[in-house]
Design a protein around this motif. Structure first.
Motif, short mmCIF file in Angstrom:
data_model
loop_
_atom_site.label_atom_id
_atom_site.label_comp_id
_atom_site.label_asym_id
_atom_site.label_seq_id
_atom_site.Cartn_x
_atom_site.Cartn_y
_atom_site.Cartn_z
N GLN A 120 -12.17 0.38 -2.28
CA GLN A 120 -11.56 1.68 -2.04
C GLN A 120 -10.49 1.61 -0.96
OE1 GLN A 120 -15.01 4.05 -1.11
NE2 GLN A 120 -15.40 4.60 -3.26
N ALA A 121 -10.76 0.80 0.07
CA ALA A 121 -9.80 0.65 1.16
C ALA A 121 -8.53 -0.03 0.67
CB ALA A 121 -10.41 -0.16 2.31
N VAL A 122 -8.69 -1.05 -0.17
CA VAL A 122 -7.52 -1.75 -0.73
C VAL A 122 -6.71 -0.81 -1.60
CG1 VAL A 122 -6.79 -3.57 -2.32
CG2 VAL A 122 -8.55 -4.05 -0.62
N PHE A 123 -7.42 -0.01 -2.43
CA PHE A 123 -6.74 0.95 -3.30
C PHE A 123 -5.98 1.99 -2.47
CE2 PHE A 123 -6.71 5.01 -5.61
CZ PHE A 123 -5.99 4.64 -6.74
N TYR A 133 9.39 -4.53 4.09
CA TYR A 133 8.36 -4.86 5.07
C TYR A 133 7.04 -4.18 4.71
CZ TYR A 133 5.72 -4.59 9.44
OH TYR A 133 4.73 -4.64 10.38
N THR A 134 7.11 -2.95 4.24
CA THR A 134 5.91 -2.20 3.85
C THR A 134 5.16 -2.92 2.74
OG1 THR A 134 6.96 -0.10 4.44
CG2 THR A 134 5.09 0.01 2.94
N ILE A 135 5.91 -3.49 1.80
CA ILE A 135 5.29 -4.22 0.69
C ILE A 135 4.74 -5.56 1.15
CG2 ILE A 135 5.75 -5.32 -1.54
CD1 ILE A 135 7.95 -3.17 -1.95
N LEU A 136 5.52 -6.29 1.95
CA LEU A 136 5.13 -7.64 2.36
C LEU A 136 3.91 -7.63 3.28
CD1 LEU A 136 8.57 -9.34 3.11
CD2 LEU A 136 7.12 -9.62 1.10
N SER A 137 3.74 -6.57 4.06
CA SER A 137 2.64 -6.53 5.01
C SER A 137 1.33 -6.06 4.38
CB SER A 137 2.99 -5.61 6.19
OG SER A 137 3.37 -4.32 5.75
N ALA A 138 1.33 -5.87 3.06
CA ALA A 138 0.10 -5.48 2.36
C ALA A 138 -0.92 -6.61 2.39
CB ALA A 138 0.41 -5.09 0.91
N SER A 139 -2.19 -6.26 2.39
CA SER A 139 -3.25 -7.28 2.44
C SER A 139 -3.36 -8.06 1.13
CB SER A 139 -4.59 -6.63 2.77
OG SER A 139 -4.91 -5.63 1.81
N LEU A 189 -1.94 2.59 -2.33
CA LEU A 189 -1.41 3.92 -2.63
C LEU A 189 -0.47 4.38 -1.52
CD1 LEU A 189 -1.69 6.16 -4.79
CD2 LEU A 189 -3.44 7.20 -3.33
N LEU A 190 -0.90 4.20 -0.27
CA LEU A 190 -0.08 4.61 0.88
C LEU A 190 1.19 3.78 0.98
CD1 LEU A 190 -2.89 5.13 3.55
CD2 LEU A 190 -1.38 6.90 2.62
N ARG A 191 1.07 2.48 0.76
CA ARG A 191 2.25 1.61 0.85
C ARG A 191 3.23 1.90 -0.29
NH1 ARG A 191 1.88 -2.27 4.69
NH2 ARG A 191 -0.22 -2.69 5.49
N GLY A 192 2.67 2.18 -1.48
CA GLY A 192 3.54 2.52 -2.60
C GLY A 192 4.31 3.80 -2.35
N LEU A 223 2.77 3.75 8.48
CA LEU A 223 4.07 3.59 7.83
C LEU A 223 4.37 4.77 6.90
CD1 LEU A 223 4.04 -0.22 6.93
CD2 LEU A 223 5.43 0.91 8.67
N PHE A 224 3.36 5.24 6.18
CA PHE A 224 3.57 6.38 5.29
C PHE A 224 3.91 7.64 6.09
CE2 PHE A 224 1.72 10.25 3.45
CZ PHE A 224 2.51 10.37 2.32
#
Length: 366
Positions: A11-14, A57-63, A18-21, A204-205
């Motif tokens: 759920q945390a990853v999802f 940067y928002t995309i690259l810093s995703a887990s 969602l927030l990064r997207g 970031l969002f």
């Protein structure tokens, strides 16, 4: 228990994705909007570049950024590595009206690219932790300089939307950037906990969402374009109220009387002399006379007077320091800087050029 932990992690990853997207989409749309041709092209394009780079940067810093194609990831990583530089360039161009491109502007970009190249080639000269520390020190230095620029000239800024944006920028964007840089130093070489990655995405969002509302608001657009001078006889302030041309006349009369020579003169003091609220005087000078900061307005009178004095052969023995003090400057260094910025010459060089004559021996020239 393990099942609950796995469910929470999923759920945390999802939620993070969602927030990064959402943040990335906002930044992408904002970059497209800001990149449209307009007056003040350098500033608007720097803002657009910063928005695009922050999106990357928002995309690259995703887990879970390992889902991205390796070749595409390598290209995006270069942009992401320079995100802090684009941030610094944008802040410098926005908050420093004397912003000019010079080799020092590109030094941080070169340093960060060297760090990136070393990591890609596995030629680490120092441990990963110290490598990250050195890289983030460069980022922190740029962040601190951007915050200083936003705060130092707050009182003299005449562009009302930019003046309001200074505090928001310094407190939210700048301080958040500093915190992220420090956290990345602490966690260098370790796996970032999922809760921190989720918190990072939420920050970031939130910043992207708030930033887009402010920057894309029609009232804030003159931050990104040159001021259009209005006909003083048809002057209208931002509230829709007519500005009588006699206010402009009164302002000019005060300047001609020598008010600009007062040391430490502030816009508040000048507003009291005219009998205007401070915010209306800022609008008057900015929207009707085209000045973006109060010091530039004062210097337009002070430097013109200095040129007249320095070019007067009857005042050739008058010391430059005394001229500076008489014109309201607190120090000779401040006067020299303002004079050179306006004329391209130092006061002494200007005097020597203006008084060049076989009848004036060099020894008489200050």
């Amino acid at each position: 228990m393990e099942s609950e932990s796995a469910t929470f992690l999923t759920q945390a990853v999802f939620a993070e994705l969602l927030l990064r997207g959402a943040a990335g989409s906002i930044l992408l749309l904002m970059g497209v909007r800001l990149a449209r041709p307009r007056q003040g092209l350098v500033l608007s394009n720097l803002a657009a570049t910063f928005a695009f780079a922050t999106c990357v940067y928002t995309i690259l810093s995703a887990s879970v950024n390992e889902l991205i194609d390796a070749r595409l990831l390598s290209i995006l990583a270069i942009v992401g590595a320079l995100n802090s530089v684009f941030f610094w360039w944008f802040a410098s161009a926005l908050f420093d009206d004397s912003f000019r491109w010079n080799p020092l502007r590109f030094a941080p970009a070169l340093i960060l690219l060297v760090f990136y190249a070393l990591r890609r080639s596995d030629l680490t000269l120092i441990s990963v932790r110290y490598d990250e520390f050195a890289q983030q020190c460069v980022v922190i230095a740029m962040m601190l300089h951007a915050i200083a620029l936003a705060l130092i000239n707050y009182r003299i800024d005449l562009v009302e939307p930019r003046r309001k944006f200074r505090l928001t920028f310094a407190v939210l964007v700048g301080v958040t950037g500093l915190i992220i840089a420090v956290v990345e130093i602490i966690l260098a070489g370790t796996t970032i906990p999922q809760y921190l990655s989720l918190l990072h995405a939420a920050v970031l969002f939130t910043l992207s969402f708030g930033f887009s509302f402010f920057v894309l608001d029609s009232s804030a657009q003159n931050m990104f374009q040159s001021e259009k001078l209005l006909d003083p006889s048809m002057a209208i302030d931002a509230d829709g109220a007519e500005i009588p041309s006699k206010l402009l006349v009164r302002l000019e009369e005060l300047m001609e009387e020598g008010t600009y020579r007062e040391e430490g003169l502030t816009i508040s003091t000048l507003a009291n002399k005219i009998g205007l609220p401070e915010y209306r005087l800022r609008r008057l000078i900015n929207q009707q006379l085209g000045f973006k900061n109060f010091n530039a307005y004062l210097n337009s009178y002070r430097v013109a007077e200095a040129q007249r004095i320095l070019g007067d052969p009857h005042q050739v023995r008058r010391q430059v320091t005394l001229i500076a003090l008489d014109l309201g400057y607190g120090s000779i260094a401040t006067f020299n800087r303002a004079f050179k910025q306006a004329t391209g010459q130092t006061p002494s060089a200007f005097r020597k050029s203006a008084l060049a004559s076989p009848y004036l021996p060099n020894g008489e020239i200050d």
